[in-house]
Design a protein around this motif. Structure first.
Motif, PDB file in Angstrom:
ATOM      1  N   LYS A 298       5.727  36.862 -11.684  1.00  0.00           N
ATOM      2  CA  LYS A 298       5.228  38.157 -13.294  1.00  0.00           C
ATOM      3  C   LYS A 298       6.815  37.530 -13.993  1.00  0.00           C
ATOM      4  O   LYS A 298       6.880  38.000 -14.560  1.00  0.00           O
ATOM      5  N   MET A 299       7.706  37.807 -13.061  1.00  0.00           N
ATOM      6  CA  MET A 299       9.334  37.836 -13.946  1.00  0.00           C
ATOM      7  C   MET A 299       9.223  36.682 -14.673  1.00  0.00           C
ATOM      8  O   MET A 299      10.150  36.988 -15.337  1.00  0.00           O
ATOM      9  N   ARG A 300       8.989  35.721 -14.687  1.00  0.00           N
ATOM     10  CA  ARG A 300       9.602  34.432 -15.156  1.00  0.00           C
ATOM     11  C   ARG A 300       8.183  34.291 -16.315  1.00  0.00           C
ATOM     12  O   ARG A 300       8.323  32.438 -17.151  1.00  0.00           O
ATOM     13  N   LEU A 301       7.203  35.095 -16.475  1.00  0.00           N
ATOM     14  CA  LEU A 301       6.578  33.762 -17.133  1.00  0.00           C
ATOM     15  C   LEU A 301       7.080  34.535 -18.880  1.00  0.00           C
ATOM     16  O   LEU A 301       7.483  34.743 -19.191  1.00  0.00           O
ATOM     17  N   ASN A 302       6.209  32.895 -19.365  1.00  0.00           N
ATOM     18  CA  ASN A 302       6.401  32.991 -20.774  1.00  0.00           C
ATOM     19  C   ASN A 302       5.466  33.671 -21.687  1.00  0.00           C
ATOM     20  O   ASN A 302       4.526  32.657 -21.799  1.00  0.00           O
ATOM     21  N   THR A 303       4.676  35.108 -22.325  1.00  0.00           N
ATOM     22  CA  THR A 303       4.299  35.374 -22.511  1.00  0.00           C
ATOM     23  C   THR A 303       3.836  35.173 -23.619  1.00  0.00           C
ATOM     24  O   THR A 303       3.150  35.100 -24.558  1.00  0.00           O
ATOM     25  N   GLY A 304       4.549  34.358 -24.564  1.00  0.00           N
ATOM     26  CA  GLY A 304       4.811  34.127 -25.600  1.00  0.00           C
ATOM     27  C   GLY A 304       3.991  33.014 -25.883  1.00  0.00           C
ATOM     28  O   GLY A 304       3.724  32.482 -27.213  1.00  0.00           O
ATOM     29  N   VAL A 305       3.649  32.087 -24.934  1.00  0.00           N
ATOM     30  CA  VAL A 305       2.614  30.585 -25.021  1.00  0.00           C
ATOM     31  C   VAL A 305       1.596  31.406 -24.120  1.00  0.00           C
ATOM     32  O   VAL A 305       0.741  30.550 -24.739  1.00  0.00           O
ATOM     33  N   PHE A 306       1.035  31.803 -23.257  1.00  0.00           N
ATOM     34  CA  PHE A 306      -0.193  32.167 -22.414  1.00  0.00           C
ATOM     35  C   PHE A 306       0.064  33.214 -21.645  1.00  0.00           C
ATOM     36  O   PHE A 306       1.413  33.878 -21.468  1.00  0.00           O
ATOM     37  N   THR A 307      -1.071  34.384 -21.319  1.00  0.00           N
ATOM     38  CA  THR A 307      -0.804  35.370 -20.509  1.00  0.00           C
ATOM     39  C   THR A 307      -1.922  34.943 -19.762  1.00  0.00           C
ATOM     40  O   THR A 307      -2.206  33.796 -19.113  1.00  0.00           O
ATOM     41  N   VAL A 308      -1.509  35.800 -18.441  1.00  0.00           N
ATOM     42  CA  VAL A 308      -2.278  35.470 -16.753  1.00  0.00           C
ATOM     43  C   VAL A 308      -2.706  36.798 -16.188  1.00  0.00           C
ATOM     44  O   VAL A 308      -1.246  37.695 -16.857  1.00  0.00           O
ATOM     45  N   ASN A 309      -3.268  36.701 -16.337  1.00  0.00           N
ATOM     46  CA  ASN A 309      -4.161  38.228 -15.816  1.00  0.00           C
ATOM     47  C   ASN A 309      -3.945  38.386 -13.920  1.00  0.00           C
ATOM     48  O   ASN A 309      -4.824  38.045 -13.697  1.00  0.00           O
ATOM     49  N   THR A 310      -3.370  38.982 -13.837  1.00  0.00           N
ATOM     50  CA  THR A 310      -2.395  38.485 -12.267  1.00  0.00           C
ATOM     51  C   THR A 310      -3.192  39.547 -12.040  1.00  0.00           C
ATOM     52  O   THR A 310      -2.719  39.544 -10.375  1.00  0.00           O
ATOM     53  N   ASP A 311      -3.565  40.329 -12.423  1.00  0.00           N
ATOM     54  CA  ASP A 311      -4.745  41.930 -11.783  1.00  0.00           C
ATOM     55  C   ASP A 311      -5.208  40.865 -10.825  1.00  0.00           C
ATOM     56  O   ASP A 311      -6.371  42.529  -9.692  1.00  0.00           O
ATOM     57  N   LEU A 312      -5.822  40.074 -11.316  1.00  0.00           N
ATOM     58  CA  LEU A 312      -7.237  39.408 -10.475  1.00  0.00           C
ATOM     59  C   LEU A 312      -7.400  38.776  -9.518  1.00  0.00           C
ATOM     60  O   LEU A 312      -8.185  38.150  -9.122  1.00  0.00           O
ATOM     61  N   ILE A 313      -5.798  38.459  -9.665  1.00  0.00           N
ATOM     62  CA  ILE A 313      -5.769  36.927  -8.783  1.00  0.00           C
ATOM     63  C   ILE A 313      -5.921  37.548  -7.234  1.00  0.00           C
ATOM     64  O   ILE A 313      -6.661  36.339  -6.078  1.00  0.00           O
ATOM     65  N   PHE A 314      -5.829  38.362  -6.473  1.00  0.00           N
ATOM     66  CA  PHE A 314      -6.066  38.996  -5.309  1.00  0.00           C
ATOM     67  C   PHE A 314      -7.563  39.076  -5.469  1.00  0.00           C
ATOM     68  O   PHE A 314      -7.459  38.555  -3.978  1.00  0.00           O
TER      69      PHE A 314
END
Length: 312
Positions: A126-142
């Motif tokens: 999460k700390m390295r994600l470049n949210t300017g290009v894409f976003t990731v819904n990390t809340d659903l990954i588990f």
């Protein structure tokens, strides 16, 4: 015995598998030719989209594989900034897609479900994600991982929790973009897969163990013979292909039947008629001449006898 065949199918998680340090490349190197690793990758595809292409993609892999590894789900969670044609499915909807994907894989390929591995989505930093290009819904990954585990349990496949493998060294295992596996991360994944894949030893000896050229010829000759337990794999035809073959065969049989019927019961020839004006004129003249000659002959044969002359 032929080399073990492994097919890895999925979204962008599979894409880097054959890079220089990719987990697929590492497996090929470790097995030393005793296994063939084939990758079928569809970057950006959600699991619902993978269901649309799995049949055509896996059907052209050649002979049926010994193992199938499925890596899906993470691209369902990735959304491009500025809009995306795919919306993030909720866990229940995602679970239904995974169940369907599992059924399609075992329907297309003649592979035992115990030799199918379902991997949870690779973890994200999460700390390295470049949210300017894409976003990731990390809340659903588990929650996605739980749905994949349920699908594996239901079908008899085997589940591998990649988060348990990669999270302990996440800073090392994930690259600076926060989502791509590093060389170390690929090595961790390759180690886990190497342990669960039972690969047969290569039937060919190493260079220093070759005793003669004839030995290599004999080994090759044995490998060209299809083993009885593999005949079903070589002759596997799904229902759609069987139906298509039946339709083609029936159509061909009906056509041959009609042809033989025409040969045994030929129609009488149609009399030729003149087609051009010149042919018609010639035909008419011949007809008129023939009729005139007939009338002349009739007058000659039916002429009255001459009247006798009497002297005055």
């Amino acid at each position: 015995m032929a080399s073990t065949k492994v097919v890895i199918f999925g979204d962008s998680q599979v894409s880097d598998g054959l890079r220089l340090h990719g987990f697929g490349t590492q497996l090929n190197h470790r097995f030393g030719g005793a296994a063939d690793i084939s990758l079928r990758s569809f970057p950006g595809y959600s699991t619902a989209w993978l269901n649309l292409v799995v049949g055509g993609s896996l059907k052209n892999v050649g002979s049926n594989p010994d193992y199938v590894i499925i890596m899906a789900g993470r691209d369902d969670l990735i959304q491009k900034t500025g809009g995306d044609p795919q919306s993030t499915p909720q866990p229940k909807e995602f679970g239904e897609s995974i169940d369907q994907l599992m059924r399609k894989v075992t329907d297309v390929l003649d592979v035992q479900t115990k030799n199918v591995f379902l991997l949870s989505p690779l973890p994200v930093h999460k700390m390295r994600l470049n949210t300017g290009v894409f976003t990731v819904n990390t809340d659903l990954i588990f929650q996605y991982a739980e749905e994949i585990e349920k699908a594996a349990t239901k079908s008899g496949a085997r589940f591998i929790n990649t988060a348990a493998l990669l999270n302990p060294g996440l800073d090392v295992n994930i690259e600076e973009n926060g989502i791509t596996l590093s060389a170390e991360g690929h090595a961790v994944l390759a180690n886990a897969l190497e342990k669960v894949l039972e690969v047969s030893e290569s039937p060919f000896p190493t260079f220093d163990q070759v005793t003669s050229v004839e030995e290599l010829k004999q080994i090759t000759k044995k490998l060209l013979v299809v083993a009885p337990d593999n005949i079903s794999a070589y002759t596997y035809v799904n229902r759609a292909d069987q139906y298509s073959a039946y339709v083609r065969k029936s159509s061909s049989a009906n056509m041959n039947s009609r042809r033989s019927s025409r040969v045994s019961n030929p129609e009488p020839p149609t009399p030729e008629t003149p087609e051009t004006p010149d042919q018609f004129s010639t035909y008419s003249r011949r007809g008129s001449s023939s009729n005139m000659n007939s009338r002349r002959a009739s007058r000659v044969s039916n002429s009255e006898p001459p009247t006798p002359e009497y002297p005055e």
